[in-house]
Design a protein around this motif. Sequence first.
Motif, PDB file in Angstrom:
ATOM      1  N   ILE B 443       1.018  -1.621  -0.290  1.00  0.00           N
ATOM      2  CA  ILE B 443      -0.176   0.309  -0.219  1.00  0.00           C
ATOM      3  C   ILE B 443       1.097   1.332  -0.422  1.00  0.00           C
ATOM      4  CG2 ILE B 443      -0.819   0.018   2.293  1.00  0.00           C
ATOM      5  CD1 ILE B 443      -2.748   1.156   2.046  1.00  0.00           C
ATOM      6  N   VAL B 444      -0.024   1.640  -0.906  1.00  0.00           N
ATOM      7  CA  VAL B 444       1.413   3.230  -1.110  1.00  0.00           C
ATOM      8  C   VAL B 444       0.016   4.456  -0.638  1.00  0.00           C
ATOM      9  CG1 VAL B 444       2.342   5.153  -2.582  1.00  0.00           C
ATOM     10  CG2 VAL B 444       3.032   1.984  -3.370  1.00  0.00           C
ATOM     11  N   LEU B 445       1.298   5.756   0.826  1.00  0.00           N
ATOM     12  CA  LEU B 445       0.634   6.546   0.956  1.00  0.00           C
ATOM     13  C   LEU B 445       1.081   7.866   0.462  1.00  0.00           C
ATOM     14  CD1 LEU B 445      -0.339   5.273   4.883  1.00  0.00           C
ATOM     15  CD2 LEU B 445      -1.869   5.393   2.651  1.00  0.00           C
ATOM     16  N   GLU B 446       0.404   8.922   0.489  1.00  0.00           N
ATOM     17  CA  GLU B 446       1.161  10.174  -0.494  1.00  0.00           C
ATOM     18  C   GLU B 446       0.769  11.228   0.117  1.00  0.00           C
ATOM     19  OE1 GLU B 446       2.287   8.630  -4.844  1.00  0.00           O
ATOM     20  OE2 GLU B 446       1.228  10.910  -4.728  1.00  0.00           O
ATOM     21  N   VAL B 447       1.368  12.024   0.905  1.00  0.00           N
ATOM     22  CA  VAL B 447       1.138  13.095   1.394  1.00  0.00           C
ATOM     23  C   VAL B 447       2.125  14.533   0.242  1.00  0.00           C
ATOM     24  CG1 VAL B 447       1.092  14.784   3.012  1.00  0.00           C
ATOM     25  CG2 VAL B 447       0.251  11.610   3.393  1.00  0.00           C
ATOM     26  N   SER B 448       1.001  15.491  -0.149  1.00  0.00           N
ATOM     27  CA  SER B 448       1.535  16.011  -0.383  1.00  0.00           C
ATOM     28  C   SER B 448       1.194  17.321  -0.686  1.00  0.00           C
ATOM     29  CB  SER B 448       1.463  15.669  -2.289  1.00  0.00           C
ATOM     30  OG  SER B 448       0.141  15.381  -2.522  1.00  0.00           O
ATOM     31  N   SER B 523      10.686  16.116  -4.109  1.00  0.00           N
ATOM     32  CA  SER B 523      10.793  18.605  -3.847  1.00  0.00           C
ATOM     33  C   SER B 523      10.618  19.122  -5.158  1.00  0.00           C
ATOM     34  CB  SER B 523      11.020  18.686  -2.695  1.00  0.00           C
ATOM     35  OG  SER B 523      10.596  19.817  -1.756  1.00  0.00           O
ATOM     36  N   LYS B 524       9.928  19.513  -5.125  1.00  0.00           N
ATOM     37  CA  LYS B 524      10.443  20.485  -6.073  1.00  0.00           C
ATOM     38  C   LYS B 524       9.672  22.197  -5.836  1.00  0.00           C
ATOM     39  CE  LYS B 524       8.980  17.883 -10.544  1.00  0.00           C
ATOM     40  NZ  LYS B 524       7.210  17.499 -10.698  1.00  0.00           N
ATOM     41  N   PRO B 525      11.203  23.266  -5.819  1.00  0.00           N
ATOM     42  CA  PRO B 525      10.650  24.259  -5.384  1.00  0.00           C
ATOM     43  C   PRO B 525      10.084  24.858  -5.880  1.00  0.00           C
ATOM     44  CG  PRO B 525      13.188  23.337  -5.441  1.00  0.00           C
ATOM     45  CD  PRO B 525      12.167  22.658  -6.123  1.00  0.00           C
ATOM     46  N   GLY B 526       9.030  25.524  -4.645  1.00  0.00           N
ATOM     47  CA  GLY B 526       8.466  26.211  -5.277  1.00  0.00           C
ATOM     48  C   GLY B 526       6.838  25.578  -6.246  1.00  0.00           C
ATOM     49  N   LEU B 527       6.969  24.513  -5.818  1.00  0.00           N
ATOM     50  CA  LEU B 527       6.208  23.570  -6.370  1.00  0.00           C
ATOM     51  C   LEU B 527       5.515  22.669  -5.116  1.00  0.00           C
ATOM     52  CD1 LEU B 527       6.792  23.320 -10.136  1.00  0.00           C
ATOM     53  CD2 LEU B 527       5.077  24.660  -8.768  1.00  0.00           C
ATOM     54  N   GLY B 528       5.833  22.894  -4.099  1.00  0.00           N
ATOM     55  CA  GLY B 528       5.401  21.550  -3.372  1.00  0.00           C
ATOM     56  C   GLY B 528       6.511  20.514  -3.393  1.00  0.00           C
ATOM     57  N   SER B 529       6.018  19.514  -1.809  1.00  0.00           N
ATOM     58  CA  SER B 529       6.462  18.182  -2.028  1.00  0.00           C
ATOM     59  C   SER B 529       6.053  16.957  -1.559  1.00  0.00           C
ATOM     60  CB  SER B 529       7.264  18.173  -0.132  1.00  0.00           C
ATOM     61  OG  SER B 529       8.610  19.780  -0.436  1.00  0.00           O
ATOM     62  N   THR B 530       6.368  15.925  -1.951  1.00  0.00           N
ATOM     63  CA  THR B 530       5.531  14.126  -1.959  1.00  0.00           C
ATOM     64  C   THR B 530       6.115  13.534  -1.597  1.00  0.00           C
ATOM     65  OG1 THR B 530       4.301  15.090  -4.111  1.00  0.00           O
ATOM     66  CG2 THR B 530       4.473  13.085  -3.182  1.00  0.00           C
ATOM     67  N   PHE B 531       5.031  13.041   0.069  1.00  0.00           N
ATOM     68  CA  PHE B 531       5.853  12.174   0.951  1.00  0.00           C
ATOM     69  C   PHE B 531       5.477  10.939   0.599  1.00  0.00           C
ATOM     70  CE2 PHE B 531       7.026  15.878   3.333  1.00  0.00           C
ATOM     71  CZ  PHE B 531       8.227  15.525   3.971  1.00  0.00           C
ATOM     72  N   THR B 532       6.086   9.968  -0.223  1.00  0.00           N
ATOM     73  CA  THR B 532       5.386   8.907  -0.111  1.00  0.00           C
ATOM     74  C   THR B 532       5.874   7.500   1.081  1.00  0.00           C
ATOM     75  OG1 THR B 532       5.534   9.665  -2.499  1.00  0.00           O
ATOM     76  CG2 THR B 532       5.624   7.047  -2.178  1.00  0.00           C
ATOM     77  N   LEU B 533       4.846   7.230   1.331  1.00  0.00           N
ATOM     78  CA  LEU B 533       4.679   5.923   2.286  1.00  0.00           C
ATOM     79  C   LEU B 533       4.552   5.013   1.474  1.00  0.00           C
ATOM     80  CD1 LEU B 533       3.088   7.114   5.869  1.00  0.00           C
ATOM     81  CD2 LEU B 533       5.425   6.351   5.236  1.00  0.00           C
ATOM     82  N   SER B 534       5.693   3.140   1.680  1.00  0.00           N
ATOM     83  CA  SER B 534       5.378   2.368   0.980  1.00  0.00           C
ATOM     84  C   SER B 534       5.327   1.347   1.818  1.00  0.00           C
ATOM     85  CB  SER B 534       5.726   1.768  -0.465  1.00  0.00           C
ATOM     86  OG  SER B 534       6.548   0.734  -0.873  1.00  0.00           O
TER      87      SER B 534
END
Lengths: 158, 695
Positions: B443-448, B523-534
Amino acid sequence: MDESISKPVNVTPQQQELIAFRVGRQEFCIDVMKVREIRCWAVATVLPRAPRYVRGVINLRGAVLPIVDLAARLGLPGSEPTARNVIIVVQIAQQQIGLLVDAVSDILTADEKSIQPAPDVASELVRSFVKGLLPVDGRMISLISLDLVLPTELQEAA
Amino acid sequence: MDPMAAIRETFFQECEEQLGELEAGLLLMENGTAEAETVNAVFRAVHSIKGGAGIFALDALVRFAHVFETALDRVRSGQMEASPPVLNLLLRAADVLADLVRAAREGGVADAAHVASLVVEFNQINSGAKPPAPAPIPTPVQQWEIIFTPRPELYAKANETALLLRELQRLGEMRVVLNASRLPELAELEPEGAYLTWCITLEADCTAQAVRAVFEFVEDDCELEITQALPAEPALVPGSIITGDNGFSFEFFPPVEAEEEPAPEPEPARVVQKPPTQEVAAAAREEARTATIRVDLDRVDRMIDLVGELVINEAMLSQRVLEAGLARASGVAMALEELEHLTREIQDSVMAIRAQPVRSVFQRMPRLVREVAAQTGKQVRLVTEGEGTEVDKTVIERIADPLNHMIRNAIDHGLESPEKRLAAGKPAEGQVKLAAMHRSGRIVLEVSDDGGGINRARVKQKAIENGVIGPDAQLSDDEIDNLIFLPGFSTASTISDISGRGVGMDVVRQSVAALGGRISIASKPGLGSTFTLSLPLTLAVLDGMVVAACGHILIIPLGTIVETLKPKAADVFPLDNGINVLRLRGGYVPMVDVAVALGYSERRIDPEQSVALLVEGEGGLRAVLLVDAIHGQRQVVIKSLEANYRAVPGIAAATVMGDGRVALILDVDAVLRNNRNETARAEPARAELTLQEAI
């Protein structure tokens, strides 16, 4: 046979049922209520960095059972276990542990009074494990405390 | 467990569900996406808790639920508008109700002052807008048309339609006509089905609520239509009988006691044809409400254990058959193969029992988001996706905390303040997205978030300040991003209440690792970050590679293995103090001899004679594990070592193999960590290099 020590018939509150077993040339016994089952030796899976007296773990109907080599634990000369060796599965608090012994020799009913205190000797073995001595048919059987047979780290983990 | 305690336990379990519905309903109301049914559901949730609490004499709970319910009833009946302040109070009350339930369950005490202050607030809003005369104004006699169609569940819950009708009769004069048009032929009759519809004409001086109240406890399990008949309605012929289109005709006879009263004149009943769309909607609702049973988790676990045993036994049997020299094509071998398929299927089905949608965890997040948004003065919109994704219950229980942390982090560190966002040309309201999906058996959980992304210069500077990296270290962007997972790392310059306690992402990484999962960041500067949990779908079984190290069988979790390789002597370079590195596509990866790491052997095996596994542990730490041989790949049932023994360093757990012997499951992360520490001890100057390589 001594009156106070006999084969189990009717156990009164003052009496205790004990299971006797051999380790090397000595005989020991423990409270039968602690024993869950007795089974033959199976090759144990060695645990990394375990104390010398922990032989490893075996599969007991799906549960992982650690095996304590009683000879090694009691500081007695031991040998590599064979199919003739026996594992006594005992319950200590919430844990089950297998005790590797040479053979089960007897089941006894002992009167509280007939259990003699362990003599105050300088032996570390006697002090740590022997709770009392039982004379049976001219033999001497040491009643051992299971709590102390356990490796101390085990108790901490428990 | 004594029966009363069991019932009490059931009550609390139901309370949990009701509280979930309450919260979900209130949030819908807040979003403005609530339907008329939502407020009813919310009311029912509180009402049910109150009812149950009354039975168990949980007075504090009953008192609070009553006040809460009163306010909800006023919202429901339209006497009070669900304005933002009211909703805010209701949401807070839901929290307190949950606290009170928990206190009642665990025998603790809820914050009495807090409860009292909410009661005061409730009393204010309840009395404030209340009409001066709370006594019901005598309503003129009205005619109500009630169409009551029970569903099978109504009967299954031991409700009795006759009793309901009798109750209704207390309100006033009534005529009841049975519509049995849906009754099938006897041969097709489902014994526990529900086919009957009652059309009731009630003449009573009561309100629609009073009529509805009779059906309060069955409302979910029936179709109920209550309309006020117009006086101009043409009267039906007395004694009319509703005739079904299959030729059956029925007339309702009132229950015996009811007959003592003067039998009401049979009156015309209208057959209200329900529009077909409504039927479709009802069918859809029915489908959503699939039959469920409540089972003690222990029983399921016991079953999982037994199935695990079965799998082992089946493997043992296969081995014995092979040993007995039976041909592969023999009847025994073929039957055995079928047994194997069946066993796998049973195992999958049992595991599926424990699977639950992640919704229960996701539902807790909107509140958190609002709280953190309020604390940080940011505007946040939470978007969730894939709430229906199913995962094992044990995993569900343990992902809540890491997710909490990640969401807090996303809002506190990820999103910028509204002013900064506007300045950057973004909408003032930031977005945090929480998504769940299945991907290759995990299961992959993403918090972006759509915030500013990781401030790499700041992270690097902080890492240098903390001595995590050397001042002249050259790190790639990815490596810098991953620095935030290191212990004690927080970029918040002031310690805030929300996330800057210096425990943040390190704790998340640890708890995720404890679940056998991995976390990464993009992470992309100015665009945000995405944390991915697997994460693995279950904690009860594991896919592993069976290997031998110095004659000992070990299982290496498949999730950690990147690739297997056969090292060449020319690619092995001694680094220092007996530590070798392997050249791999231009990079150098430290080599770990598994047998030596576990203390099975003193002497390292010759890399050329061994099989190498490139593994990646938490935080992207990589190493090459050397073993004697690979014996295959299989799914193993995880058995605890701690249950009867204790945790063993370097070993994650144990399992039982096909031959009945115990095999140990390698704790790859511990081995890698240990290796790193030993390297650090051996050569302090090199530690930094190793670390940098590893990150």
